[in-house]
Scaffold this active site. Sequence first.
Site, PDB file in Angstrom:
ATOM      1  N   GLY A  40      51.415 -21.586 -31.958  1.00  0.00           N
ATOM      2  CA  GLY A  40      50.533 -22.207 -30.970  1.00  0.00           C
ATOM      3  C   GLY A  40      49.095 -22.218 -31.460  1.00  0.00           C
ATOM      4  O   GLY A  40      48.154 -22.045 -30.690  1.00  0.00           O
TER       5      GLY A  40
ATOM      6  N   ASN B  34      51.629 -16.488 -30.260  1.00  0.00           N
ATOM      7  CA  ASN B  34      50.748 -17.015 -29.224  1.00  0.00           C
ATOM      8  C   ASN B  34      51.342 -18.214 -28.480  1.00  0.00           C
ATOM      9  O   ASN B  34      50.910 -18.525 -27.375  1.00  0.00           O
ATOM     10  CB  ASN B  34      49.404 -17.414 -29.859  1.00  0.00           C
ATOM     11  CG  ASN B  34      48.531 -18.189 -28.907  1.00  0.00           C
ATOM     12  OD1 ASN B  34      47.986 -17.657 -27.947  1.00  0.00           O
ATOM     13  ND2 ASN B  34      48.396 -19.494 -29.153  1.00  0.00           N
TER      14      ASN B  34
ATOM     15  N   SER C 222      50.131 -11.534 -21.147  1.00  0.00           N
ATOM     16  CA  SER C 222      49.220 -11.970 -20.090  1.00  0.00           C
ATOM     17  C   SER C 222      49.149 -10.898 -19.015  1.00  0.00           C
ATOM     18  O   SER C 222      50.108 -10.139 -18.815  1.00  0.00           O
ATOM     19  CB  SER C 222      49.716 -13.280 -19.465  1.00  0.00           C
ATOM     20  OG  SER C 222      48.999 -13.583 -18.275  1.00  0.00           O
TER      21      SER C 222
ATOM     22  N   TYR D 195      56.766 -17.567 -15.754  1.00  0.00           N
ATOM     23  CA  TYR D 195      55.734 -17.180 -16.719  1.00  0.00           C
ATOM     24  C   TYR D 195      55.531 -15.665 -16.717  1.00  0.00           C
ATOM     25  O   TYR D 195      55.476 -15.028 -17.774  1.00  0.00           O
ATOM     26  CB  TYR D 195      54.432 -17.898 -16.377  1.00  0.00           C
ATOM     27  CG  TYR D 195      53.303 -17.678 -17.351  1.00  0.00           C
ATOM     28  CD1 TYR D 195      53.284 -18.330 -18.585  1.00  0.00           C
ATOM     29  CD2 TYR D 195      52.248 -16.828 -17.040  1.00  0.00           C
ATOM     30  CE1 TYR D 195      52.240 -18.133 -19.480  1.00  0.00           C
ATOM     31  CE2 TYR D 195      51.198 -16.626 -17.929  1.00  0.00           C
ATOM     32  CZ  TYR D 195      51.203 -17.285 -19.153  1.00  0.00           C
ATOM     33  OH  TYR D 195      50.173 -17.081 -20.033  1.00  0.00           O
TER      34      TYR D 195
ATOM     35  N   LYS E  23      56.187 -12.992 -19.801  1.00  0.00           N
ATOM     36  CA  LYS E  23      55.125 -12.154 -20.350  1.00  0.00           C
ATOM     37  C   LYS E  23      55.401 -10.667 -20.156  1.00  0.00           C
ATOM     38  O   LYS E  23      55.039  -9.848 -21.004  1.00  0.00           O
ATOM     39  CB  LYS E  23      53.786 -12.549 -19.721  1.00  0.00           C
ATOM     40  CG  LYS E  23      53.334 -13.971 -20.086  1.00  0.00           C
ATOM     41  CD  LYS E  23      53.215 -14.170 -21.591  1.00  0.00           C
ATOM     42  CE  LYS E  23      52.595 -15.510 -21.950  1.00  0.00           C
ATOM     43  NZ  LYS E  23      52.408 -15.679 -23.407  1.00  0.00           N
TER      44      LYS E  23
ATOM     45  N   ILE F 254      41.301 -16.984 -19.086  1.00  0.00           N
ATOM     46  CA  ILE F 254      40.564 -17.426 -20.268  1.00  0.00           C
ATOM     47  C   ILE F 254      40.408 -18.946 -20.181  1.00  0.00           C
ATOM     48  O   ILE F 254      41.347 -19.663 -19.840  1.00  0.00           O
ATOM     49  CB  ILE F 254      41.311 -17.066 -21.560  1.00  0.00           C
ATOM     50  CG1 ILE F 254      41.646 -15.562 -21.597  1.00  0.00           C
ATOM     51  CG2 ILE F 254      40.506 -17.471 -22.786  1.00  0.00           C
ATOM     52  CD1 ILE F 254      40.444 -14.642 -21.621  1.00  0.00           C
TER      53      ILE F 254
END
Length: 242
Positions: A11, A90, A142, A155, A159, A188
């Site tokens: 990524g 990533n 994350s 998600y 993570k 971020i």
Amino acid sequence: MLKGKTAIVTGGSRGIGKAIACRLASLGANIAVIYAGNTEAAESVCRSCTEAYDVEARAYRCDVSDFAAVKETVAQIKTDFGTVHILVNNAGITRDGLLAMMKEEDYDAVLDTNLKGAFNMIRHCAGLFIRNREGCIINITSVAGIMGNAGQCNYSASKAGLIGMTKSAARELAPKGIRCNAIAPGFIATDMTGNQADNPLLNAIPLGRMGETEDVAEAAAYLATAKYVTGEVLRVDGGIAM
């Protein structure tokens, strides 16, 4: 500090991956950028690394969720660079939605890329690390994997799973001289997070602002060179998950 080393960044064509690739290049590492679709962006990152830091950098298109494709790509990187010393997992996607209405394919897609993708990369790089008697794995997880997030069960699960994988890999590979750590970014500013100016969660960040991709890149640079740190989850989140 990393001169003569080779780092893979998945990524790596934009956002956090791009920042990490450039930061590791600034320390002297040669860079293999793995990307999913935007060839121009990936090649632009490689040019930035080579022109600014006089290192070798190449781009490789690969679906990290595909076990066979990852094997082939890692083999090509070995041919091109000789070996690999650092792996930054990533690559990640989101398919947000409420749990009660989430489509199975959206759940599977996120787990396949974010979690299985990291496994695929570690699995195919591990042999190189073991032969080298050294290696550094950095998994980008994350704070969603630590504290959860409404509308992101897929998600958050991916993570959180990555944190467990990090700790297991750290224990398993430490006797071979291989370190495995994770970075848990908070909010971020990237293309993925989009415009968060009105997000009420910003008020929950003790430092009162979103982070920058360079903040995560600095954490990656630290972990890439911290020879006595393994199994750690380093939060870069302005304090939101403390």
